[in-house]
Design a protein around this motif. Structure first.
Motif, short mmCIF file in Angstrom:
data_model
loop_
_atom_site.label_atom_id
_atom_site.label_comp_id
_atom_site.label_asym_id
_atom_site.label_seq_id
_atom_site.Cartn_x
_atom_site.Cartn_y
_atom_site.Cartn_z
N SER A 112 0.87 -1.23 -0.08
CA SER A 112 0.16 0.05 -0.03
C SER A 112 0.88 1.34 0.18
CB SER A 112 -0.93 0.07 1.13
OG SER A 112 -1.53 -1.18 1.24
N ASP A 215 2.02 -4.84 -9.87
CA ASP A 215 1.67 -5.28 -8.70
C ASP A 215 1.80 -6.92 -8.64
OD1 ASP A 215 0.61 -5.96 -6.32
OD2 ASP A 215 -1.41 -4.92 -6.37
N SER A 243 5.01 -7.57 -1.61
CA SER A 243 4.55 -7.64 -0.35
C SER A 243 4.69 -8.79 0.35
CB SER A 243 3.08 -7.25 -0.38
OG SER A 243 2.62 -7.13 1.13
N SER A 245 2.50 -9.82 2.52
CA SER A 245 1.19 -9.76 3.07
C SER A 245 0.63 -11.11 2.58
CB SER A 245 0.32 -8.77 2.78
OG SER A 245 0.84 -7.60 3.36
N LYS A 246 0.71 -11.45 1.50
CA LYS A 246 -0.13 -12.74 0.91
C LYS A 246 0.43 -13.89 0.92
CE LYS A 246 -3.28 -9.32 0.00
NZ LYS A 246 -4.36 -9.04 0.39
C1 LIG Z 1 -4.02 -6.56 -5.69
C2 LIG Z 1 -3.37 -5.94 -4.21
N1 LIG Z 1 -2.61 -5.08 -4.08
C3 LIG Z 1 -2.07 -4.68 -2.73
C4 LIG Z 1 -2.74 -5.16 -1.73
C5 LIG Z 1 -2.22 -4.39 -0.64
O1 LIG Z 1 -1.77 -5.02 0.41
P1 LIG Z 1 -0.46 -4.79 1.55
O2 LIG Z 1 -0.59 -3.19 1.58
O3 LIG Z 1 -1.09 -5.38 2.67
O4 LIG Z 1 0.66 -5.20 0.91
C6 LIG Z 1 -4.07 -5.81 -1.69
C7 LIG Z 1 -4.72 -6.38 -0.61
O5 LIG Z 1 -5.37 -6.91 -0.53
C8 LIG Z 1 -4.13 -6.20 -2.98
O6 LIG Z 1 -5.34 -7.36 -2.96
#
Ligand SMILES: Cc1ncc(COP(=O)(O)O)c(C=O)c1O
Length: 398
Positions: A112, A215, A243, A245-246
């Motif tokens: 983000s 992305d 990221s 995150s996933k």
């Molecule tokens: C396509 C995509 N990009 C970015 C993000 C943001 O994730 P983060 O800020 O946790 O790395 C998300 C979160 O759902 C996403 O689906």
């Protein structure tokens, strides 16, 4: 409502919110809030609305975090700790066969923050940025908040839900486009661009003088032997956002990264220094261990693959006729028109009556999203089984 007042030119004043803050809410988060409220009343809810792994961060990450807590934690370099930047650079050699210098790696507070930095470093207010629709809603909302203009292009099955060089040429005729942002695999569809389609799009963007922002947050989460190609395999000028995150199951740690060409490193550094100083030291130290947790993370991906197989067989049996190609990520984007024509009302009824939370499509596509809902399959398998049973009962198909 406040925003409407502002746009009318009324209500301006030192106590009013800015026009730039009048971005849309994220419906998925509203659904989550309602689902949580119902759970508070004792209802059982199957969560298929949020895009976050059900699994915790890998053990190696938790161990690294515990160890880091024993020492001092402070500000770090704005671009990120050197060992993490070096490890991320090595990841590109290992995964994509691409040489990336640690100097071009920038650690961010999740992808983000990567978008904010990329948009601020690459664009000036008023410039137009092309995005595919359906797509992740924060792109358009961050762009709007920064006084940039999102140009959303409706994609169709004809181009396998991807932007094409022709799309870029077409929108450029209405005025210059400063950049284009794509995700592959994408949210909400899970659809991936074919490698040659991605390469052709990058080449056209660069020919037209656009920044190409890729992305790559769902890389690692692909199925059936597919491989996600990085934009850096085509161009060293691409801006890559990624990221922990996933794939790495670290949403709450708020740590991600970007790879930028030399001429953007210092601008991004200056912005990062001023906007947030540095990414949390603890998260950076923990994230370093994530690259060594492959076995654990692959076991998590195997659960998603099982969930994906369940939903891809069960949803058509229940009457969902169109599901977009889910090559990766952990979503299925399904057309609800066999049952209803308003996905917001459909999702609300499904949550209230059956206790299944899904995200309605208008979040991702203001034009055609009323026909779609997004199922997130990132939860535990038993929850997915239960979700499908409740859905079948709700639709009168059990
Ligand atoms: C396509 C995509 N990009 C970015 C993000 C943001 O994730 P983060 O800020 O946790 O790395 C998300 C979160 O759902 C996403 O689906």
């Amino acid at each position: 409502m406040d925003a409407e007042v502002k746009r009318d030119g009324k209500g301006r004043g030192p106590t009013g919110a800015s026009e730039r803050s009048a971005v849309d809410p994220f419906l998925a988060m509203d659904v989550l809030a309602e689902a949580t409220r119902l759970e508070g009343e004792g209802r059982s809810i199957v969560h298929m609305e949020v895009g976050q792994p059900g699994a915790p961060a890998p053990k190696a990450v938790l161990d690294a975090a515990r160890e880091a807590l024993a020492g001092p934690l402070g500000y770090t370099e704005a671009l990120g700790r050197a060992p993490l930047r070096e490890r991320i650079a090595r990841h590109y050699a290992e995964t994509y066969g691409v040489e990336v210098s640690p100097g071009n790696v920038i650690v961010t507070t999740g992808s983000s923050a990567g978008f904010m930095l990329a948009f601020l470093a690459g664009f000036d207010a008023g410039q137009r940025i092309a995005l595919p629709s359906p797509g992740y809603p924060a792109y358009r909302n961050i762009l709007k908040a920064l006084d940039l203009i999102p140009v959303e292009i409706e994609t169709t099955a004809e181009t396998r839900w991807a932007l094409t060089p022709e799309h870029l040429e077409q929108v450029s005729r209405d005025g210059p486009i400063a950049g284009v942002l794509v995700a592959s695999p994408a949210n909400p569809t899970g659809t991936m661009m074919e490698p040659d389609a991605l390469e052709a799009l990058i080449r056209k963007a660069e020919e037209l003088g656009m920044w190409f922002i890729s992305d790559e947050i769902y890389h690692g989460l692909v199925y059936e032997g597919r491989r996600a190609a990085s934009a850096l395999e085509t161009s060293p000028d691409a801006i890559v956002v990624n990221s922990f995150s996933k794939y790495y199951c670290m949403t709450g740690w708020r740590v991600g990264w970007m790879i930028v060409p030399d001429r953007l490193v210092r601008p991004v550094e200056r912005l990062a220094q001023n906007l947030y100083i540095s990414v949390p030291d603890l998260s950076q130290r923990a994230a370093l261990a994530a690259f060594d947790a492959r076995e654990e993370l692959e076991a998590v991906r195997a659960v998603y693959a099982q969930n994906r197989a369940l939903l891809r067989s069960r949803l058509p049996e229940l009457g969902f006729e169109t599901i977009l190609p889910a090559d990766g990520a952990f979503y299925l984007y399904a057309d609800i028109t066999p049952f209803a024509d308003d996905s917001v009302a459909f999702s609300r009824a499904l949550l209230q009556e059956a206790g299944v939370a899904v995200t309605p499509g208008p979040d991702f596509d203001p034009v055609g999203g009323h026909r779609f809902v997004r199922f997130s399959l990132a939860g535990q398998h038993a929850a997915m089984v239960e979700g499908m049973e409740r859905l079948a009962h709700h639709l009168g198909r059990s």
